[in-house]
Design an enzyme around this catalytic site. Structure first.
Site, PDB file in Angstrom:
ATOM      1  N   HIS A   7       0.818  -1.207   0.000  1.00  0.00           N
ATOM      2  CA  HIS A   7       0.000   0.000   0.000  1.00  0.00           C
ATOM      3  C   HIS A   7       0.851   1.255   0.000  1.00  0.00           C
ATOM      4  CE1 HIS A   7       0.460  -0.586   4.489  1.00  0.00           C
ATOM      5  NE2 HIS A   7       0.559   0.734   4.472  1.00  0.00           N
ATOM      6  N   GLU A  43      -7.550   4.805  10.202  1.00  0.00           N
ATOM      7  CA  GLU A  43      -7.157   4.564   8.805  1.00  0.00           C
ATOM      8  C   GLU A  43      -8.183   3.736   8.035  1.00  0.00           C
ATOM      9  OE1 GLU A  43      -6.169   1.384   7.666  1.00  0.00           O
ATOM     10  OE2 GLU A  43      -5.579   0.288   9.464  1.00  0.00           O
ATOM     11  N   GLN A  59      -3.856   3.474   1.482  1.00  0.00           N
ATOM     12  CA  GLN A  59      -4.227   3.588   2.897  1.00  0.00           C
ATOM     13  C   GLN A  59      -4.345   5.071   3.244  1.00  0.00           C
ATOM     14  OE1 GLN A  59      -1.174   2.830   5.961  1.00  0.00           O
ATOM     15  NE2 GLN A  59      -2.591   1.353   6.849  1.00  0.00           N
ATOM     16  N   HIS A  83       3.997   7.270   3.494  1.00  0.00           N
ATOM     17  CA  HIS A  83       4.914   6.129   3.426  1.00  0.00           C
ATOM     18  C   HIS A  83       4.553   5.194   2.275  1.00  0.00           C
ATOM     19  CE1 HIS A  83       1.655   4.434   6.073  1.00  0.00           C
ATOM     20  NE2 HIS A  83       1.899   3.332   5.389  1.00  0.00           N
ATOM     21  N   GLU A 133       7.687   0.919   4.892  1.00  0.00           N
ATOM     22  CA  GLU A 133       7.061  -0.052   5.794  1.00  0.00           C
ATOM     23  C   GLU A 133       7.167  -1.449   5.181  1.00  0.00           C
ATOM     24  OE1 GLU A 133       2.976   0.978   6.694  1.00  0.00           O
ATOM     25  OE2 GLU A 133       2.511  -1.041   7.373  1.00  0.00           O
TER      26      GLU A 133
HETATM   27  C1  MC0 Z   1       9.398  12.362   9.169  1.00  0.00           C
HETATM   28  N1  MC0 Z   1      10.317  12.502   8.199  1.00  0.00           N
HETATM   29  C2  MC0 Z   1       9.856  11.902   7.092  1.00  0.00           C
HETATM   30  C3  MC0 Z   1       8.596  11.383   7.430  1.00  0.00           C
HETATM   31  N2  MC0 Z   1       8.343  11.683   8.736  1.00  0.00           N
HETATM   32  N3  MC0 Z   1      10.404  11.751   5.873  1.00  0.00           N
HETATM   33  C4  MC0 Z   1       9.653  11.079   4.954  1.00  0.00           C
HETATM   34  N4  MC0 Z   1       8.430  10.581   5.215  1.00  0.00           N
HETATM   35  C5  MC0 Z   1       7.877  10.701   6.424  1.00  0.00           C
HETATM   36  N5  MC0 Z   1       6.675  10.199   6.670  1.00  0.00           N
HETATM   37  C6  MC0 Z   1      11.597  13.186   8.301  1.00  0.00           C
HETATM   38  C7  MC0 Z   1      11.396  14.600   8.807  1.00  0.00           C
HETATM   39  O1  MC0 Z   1      11.125  15.489   7.737  1.00  0.00           O
HETATM   40  C8  MC0 Z   1      12.725  14.873   9.461  1.00  0.00           C
HETATM   41  O2  MC0 Z   1      13.668  15.242   8.490  1.00  0.00           O
HETATM   42  C9  MC0 Z   1      13.118  13.538  10.048  1.00  0.00           C
HETATM   43  O3  MC0 Z   1      12.400  12.549   9.276  1.00  0.00           O
HETATM   44  C10 MC0 Z   1      12.729  13.415  11.509  1.00  0.00           C
HETATM   45  O4  MC0 Z   1      11.357  13.680  11.581  1.00  0.00           O
HETATM   46  P1  MC0 Z   1      10.622  14.417  12.784  1.00  0.00           P
HETATM   47  O5  MC0 Z   1       9.551  15.280  12.262  1.00  0.00           O
HETATM   48  O6  MC0 Z   1      11.635  15.030  13.700  1.00  0.00           O
HETATM   49  O7  MC0 Z   1       9.832  13.294  13.494  1.00  0.00           O
HETATM   50  P2  MC0 Z   1      10.313  12.126  14.400  1.00  0.00           P
HETATM   51  O8  MC0 Z   1      11.789  11.932  14.371  1.00  0.00           O
HETATM   52  O9  MC0 Z   1       9.685  12.333  15.740  1.00  0.00           O
HETATM   53  O10 MC0 Z   1       9.650  10.857  13.688  1.00  0.00           O
HETATM   54  C11 MC0 Z   1       9.846  10.517  12.332  1.00  0.00           C
HETATM   55  C12 MC0 Z   1       9.715   8.999  12.224  1.00  0.00           C
HETATM   56  C13 MC0 Z   1       8.373   8.602  12.904  1.00  0.00           C
HETATM   57  C14 MC0 Z   1       9.716   8.615  10.719  1.00  0.00           C
HETATM   58  C15 MC0 Z   1      10.904   8.336  12.920  1.00  0.00           C
HETATM   59  O11 MC0 Z   1       7.280   9.254  12.272  1.00  0.00           O
HETATM   60  C16 MC0 Z   1       8.114   7.119  12.918  1.00  0.00           C
HETATM   61  O12 MC0 Z   1       8.641   6.387  13.758  1.00  0.00           O
HETATM   62  N6  MC0 Z   1       7.258   6.608  12.017  1.00  0.00           N
HETATM   63  C17 MC0 Z   1       6.889   5.185  11.960  1.00  0.00           C
HETATM   64  C18 MC0 Z   1       5.496   4.936  12.457  1.00  0.00           C
HETATM   65  C19 MC0 Z   1       4.412   5.665  11.683  1.00  0.00           C
HETATM   66  O13 MC0 Z   1       4.690   6.516  10.847  1.00  0.00           O
HETATM   67  N7  MC0 Z   1       3.158   5.337  11.994  1.00  0.00           N
HETATM   68  C20 MC0 Z   1       1.968   5.917  11.309  1.00  0.00           C
HETATM   69  C21 MC0 Z   1       1.498   5.027  10.218  1.00  0.00           C
HETATM   70  P3  MC0 Z   1      14.527  16.587   8.614  1.00  0.00           P
HETATM   71  O14 MC0 Z   1      15.350  16.624   7.369  1.00  0.00           O
HETATM   72  O15 MC0 Z   1      13.523  17.692   8.747  1.00  0.00           O
HETATM   73  O16 MC0 Z   1      15.358  16.366   9.857  1.00  0.00           O
HETATM   74  S1  MC0 Z   1       0.758   3.572  10.899  1.00  0.00           S
HETATM   75  C22 MC0 Z   1       0.421   2.553   9.612  1.00  0.00           C
HETATM   76  O17 MC0 Z   1       0.693   2.902   8.511  1.00  0.00           O
HETATM   77  C23 MC0 Z   1      -0.231   1.215   9.967  1.00  0.00           C
HETATM   78  C24 MC0 Z   1      -1.586   1.460  10.561  1.00  0.00           C
HETATM   79  C25 MC0 Z   1      -0.328   0.263   8.774  1.00  0.00           C
HETATM   80  O18 MC0 Z   1       0.208   0.515   7.694  1.00  0.00           O
HETATM   81  O19 MC0 Z   1      -0.978  -0.796   8.927  1.00  0.00           O
END
Ligand code: MC0
Length: 142
Positions: A7, A43, A59, A83, A133
Site C-alpha cells: 500500500h 485509517e 491507505q 509512506h 514499511e
Molecule cells: C518524518 N520525516 C519523514 C517522514 N516523517 N520523511 C519522509 N516521510 C515521512 N513520513 C523526516 C522529517 O522530515 C525529518 O527530516 C526527520 O524525518 C525526523 O522527523 P521528525 O519530524 O523530527 O519526526 P520524528 O523523528 O519524531 O519521527 C519521524 C519517524 C516517525 C519517521 C521516525 O514518524 C516514525 O517512527 N514513524 C513510523 C510509524 C508511523 O509513521 N506510523 C503511522 C502510520 P529533517 O530533514 O527535517 O530532519 S501507521 C500505519 O501505517 C499502519 C496502521 C499500517 O500501515 O498498517
C-alpha cells in the site's frame, strides 16, 4: 525480497472527506477501517488491484492527535504521501536482513498493522527520504 507494493499511505486531515474523494474520483472501494491506537491513526484501506503475490491498496491516514507520527507529518509537510509499504514473506526475517545492511529499524519487533498484518518501519533518512514499511500479510491475505 519484496512481493508487491502492499500500500501507499496518504496522510490527511479528514478521513471521511478523503474516502469520499477517492471513491467518487477513482471508483475505489473501502475494504477496511480501523483505529490503531499504538500508531496513533484512524485509517482506511481502499482496494487498488489484485496480483499473483497479493493485493495492493491505498491507505488513508488521519492522526488521532497532533503528537503522533502522522500528526507531526501533517503539521510539517501538509497532506500527501506519508509512506510506501512493501509486502514481504516474513517481516522478522526482512528486518534482520535490512538491519544487517545498516538500515535503521524504527521498530524492535513487528507490530500490529492493518487487516491483521505484521508491520515494521524503516527510517526515511536511510531510504532516500521515503518512510518505508514492511508488511507481512496474515495467512488469509497472501
Ligand atoms: C518524518 N520525516 C519523514 C517522514 N516523517 N520523511 C519522509 N516521510 C515521512 N513520513 C523526516 C522529517 O522530515 C525529518 O527530516 C526527520 O524525518 C525526523 O522527523 P521528525 O519530524 O523530527 O519526526 P520524528 O523523528 O519524531 O519521527 C519521524 C519517524 C516517525 C519517521 C521516525 O514518524 C516514525 O517512527 N514513524 C513510523 C510509524 C508511523 O509513521 N506510523 C503511522 C502510520 P529533517 O530533514 O527535517 O530532519 S501507521 C500505519 O501505517 C499502519 C496502521 C499500517 O500501515 O498498517
Amino acid at each position: 525480497m519484496f512481493l508487491r507494493i502492499d500500500h501507499v499511505g496518504i496522510a490527511c486531515h479528514d478521513l471521511e472527506a478523503k474516502i469520499a474523494f477517492f471513491e467518487s474520483t477513482f471508483g475505489m472501494t473501502v475494504v477496511s477501517r480501523e483505529v490503531n491506537e499504538e500508531q496513533g491513526v484512524r485509517e482506511a484501506m481502499l482496494h487498488v488491484a489484485d496480483g499473483p503475490n497479493g493485493s495492493s491498496y491505498v491507505q488513508l491516514l488521519e492522526p488521532l492527535s497532533p503528537d503522533t507520527p502522522v500528526g507531526k507529518f501533517l503539521a510539517k509537510r501538509g497532506e500527501g504521501v506519508h509512506h510506501v509499504a512493501f509486502g514481504v514473506p516474513d517481516v522478522a526475517e526482512a528486518m534482520t536482513e535490512l538491519g544487517g545492511k545498516g538500515i535503521r529499524l524504527l521498530d524492535e519487533r513487528p507490530r500490529h498493522g492493518s487487516m491483521g498484518s505484521s508491520i515494521a518501519f524503516l527510517h526515511p533518512k536511510d531510504v532516500g527520504g521515503v518512510l518505508t514499511e514492511l508488511v507481512q500479510a496474515p495467512e488469509a491475505r497472501s
